[in-house]
Design a protein around this motif. Structure first.
Motif, PDB file in Angstrom:
ATOM      1  N   VAL A   8      -5.021   4.444   6.583  1.00 45.10           N
ATOM      2  CA  VAL A   8      -4.979   3.074   6.065  1.00 45.10           C
ATOM      3  C   VAL A   8      -3.724   2.358   6.564  1.00 45.10           C
ATOM      4  O   VAL A   8      -3.778   1.196   6.985  1.00 45.10           O
ATOM      5  CB  VAL A   8      -5.033   3.051   4.527  1.00 45.10           C
ATOM      6  CG1 VAL A   8      -4.863   1.628   4.001  1.00 45.10           C
ATOM      7  CG2 VAL A   8      -6.352   3.629   4.036  1.00 45.10           C
ATOM      8  N   SER A   9      -2.594   3.058   6.533  1.00 46.56           N
ATOM      9  CA  SER A   9      -1.351   2.474   7.031  1.00 46.56           C
ATOM     10  C   SER A   9      -1.463   2.130   8.510  1.00 46.56           C
ATOM     11  O   SER A   9      -0.997   1.063   8.946  1.00 46.56           O
ATOM     12  CB  SER A   9      -0.178   3.442   6.810  1.00 46.56           C
ATOM     13  OG  SER A   9      -0.016   3.733   5.440  1.00 46.56           O
ATOM     14  N   GLY A  29       1.784  11.648   2.919  1.00 46.82           N
ATOM     15  CA  GLY A  29       1.457  12.655   3.916  1.00 46.82           C
ATOM     16  C   GLY A  29      -0.022  12.939   4.054  1.00 46.82           C
ATOM     17  O   GLY A  29      -0.435  13.682   4.946  1.00 46.82           O
ATOM     18  N   SER A  30      -0.854  12.340   3.191  1.00 44.74           N
ATOM     19  CA  SER A  30      -2.302  12.579   3.242  1.00 44.74           C
ATOM     20  C   SER A  30      -2.926  11.811   4.409  1.00 44.74           C
ATOM     21  O   SER A  30      -2.392  10.795   4.881  1.00 44.74           O
ATOM     22  CB  SER A  30      -2.959  12.148   1.938  1.00 44.74           C
ATOM     23  OG  SER A  30      -2.874  10.736   1.782  1.00 44.74           O
ATOM     24  N   PHE A  58       0.829  -1.205   0.000  1.00 43.68           N
ATOM     25  CA  PHE A  58       0.000   0.000   0.000  1.00 43.68           C
ATOM     26  C   PHE A  58       0.863   1.255   0.000  1.00 43.68           C
ATOM     27  O   PHE A  58       0.600   2.197  -0.762  1.00 43.68           O
ATOM     28  CB  PHE A  58      -0.927  -0.003   1.212  1.00 43.68           C
ATOM     29  CG  PHE A  58      -1.739   1.253   1.349  1.00 43.68           C
ATOM     30  CD1 PHE A  58      -2.827   1.492   0.528  1.00 43.68           C
ATOM     31  CD2 PHE A  58      -1.393   2.217   2.294  1.00 43.68           C
ATOM     32  CE1 PHE A  58      -3.564   2.666   0.626  1.00 43.68           C
ATOM     33  CE2 PHE A  58      -2.120   3.388   2.406  1.00 43.68           C
ATOM     34  CZ  PHE A  58      -3.207   3.613   1.578  1.00 43.68           C
ATOM     35  N   LEU A  59       1.890   1.283   0.827  1.00 44.20           N
ATOM     36  CA  LEU A  59       2.768   2.449   0.894  1.00 44.20           C
ATOM     37  C   LEU A  59       3.502   2.656  -0.426  1.00 44.20           C
ATOM     38  O   LEU A  59       3.680   3.801  -0.870  1.00 44.20           O
ATOM     39  CB  LEU A  59       3.767   2.279   2.046  1.00 44.20           C
ATOM     40  CG  LEU A  59       3.191   2.356   3.459  1.00 44.20           C
ATOM     41  CD1 LEU A  59       4.245   1.990   4.493  1.00 44.20           C
ATOM     42  CD2 LEU A  59       2.626   3.745   3.741  1.00 44.20           C
ATOM     43  N   GLN A  60       3.922   1.565  -1.047  1.00 45.29           N
ATOM     44  CA  GLN A  60       4.640   1.655  -2.311  1.00 45.29           C
ATOM     45  C   GLN A  60       3.746   2.174  -3.431  1.00 45.29           C
ATOM     46  O   GLN A  60       4.194   2.923  -4.310  1.00 45.29           O
ATOM     47  CB  GLN A  60       5.189   0.271  -2.686  1.00 45.29           C
ATOM     48  CG  GLN A  60       6.088   0.258  -3.904  1.00 45.29           C
ATOM     49  CD  GLN A  60       7.424   0.944  -3.648  1.00 45.29           C
ATOM     50  OE1 GLN A  60       8.009   0.790  -2.586  1.00 45.29           O
ATOM     51  NE2 GLN A  60       7.905   1.717  -4.621  1.00 45.29           N
TER      52      GLN A  60
END
Length: 233
Positions: A62-63, A55-56, A46-48
């Protein structure tokens, strides 16, 4: 998808299959490696794939939800830490509720909401939840209040997923809604297995619905972001 994104999905798939194999051939010690890796790899995917919204609030929530899921998965490997695992997953649902609200194209106007219609649409979920609670409540003892609070959170999560209908694209809605409902089914099976009657191959069904549910939630959010990116280009 970029190669790095696909790599994390492959790791997610590997960890999921490895953990399920550890359930089929009981190896609890190895599950301390395989089970946490499932959510770690999904979070890194997800981060990738969401660097453009770095920064949203959506990316953060979600993270955080995936991190609390990882924490809950690890804690639930020890039955004595059930309450702490429950608390971690409660935070997951809170994060997902916020995220589901953020992945809508229309804002909610409380003055225009038809609450009767909303209640009717969600009534099957309420009835199912009440029935499951009826089956397990006698065995909850000191966990009764925490389980009630947790149940309210997961029902709200599924409700918020359903409320996205017509407020995002079709793929995003169905992926996320089915994912949220599978998460609910997984938790329901866990509750019935622990507090009502042991389910044959219960761990297999619990993890299977949970893994697929989490993946579909992330894919649903990704589908929404892809639509937003296309609209802005």
């Amino acid at each position: 998808m970029r190669k790095k994104e696909i790599l994390w999905l492959y790791i997610f798939l590997f960890a999921s299959l490895a953990d399920i194999s550890m359930i089929i051939h009981p190896e609890i010690n190895y599950r301390y490696l395989t089970k946490p890796l499932i959510m770690i790899s999904l979070m890194l995917y997800f981060l990738q794939s969401t660097k453009l919204i770095k920064g949203s609030l959506l990316r953060i929530t979600v993270s955080a939800g995936l991190f609390f899921s990882f924490l809950g998965d690890t804690l639930l490997l020890n039955k004595d830490l059930f309450l702490y695992g429950l608390g971690a997953f409660f935070m997951t649902h809170v994060c997902y509720i916020i995220a589901f609200k953020l992945t809508q194209n229309q804002t909610l106007n409380l003055f225009k909401v038809n609450f009767i219609k909303m209640f009717v649409y969600n009534l099957p979920l309420y009835i199912l939840t009440a029935f499951i609670y009826f089956l397990i409540h006698a065995q909850l003892n000191e966990l009764k209040i925490p389980v009630i609070i947790y149940t309210m959170a997961i029902v709200m999560m599924v409700t918020m997923a359903r409320e996205r209908y017509g407020r995002t694209n079709s793929a995003s809605f169905w992926q996320l809604f089915i994912g949220a409902f599978l998460f609910f089914i997984s938790d329901s099976l866990l509750a019935l297995d622990r507090f009502f009657y042991p389910i044959i191959d219960g761990d297999l069904y619990i993890m299977g619905t949970y893994i697929l549910g989490q993946l579909l939630i992330i894919m649903g959010i990704r589908s929404h972001l892809l639509q937003v990116n296309k609209a802005s280009n």
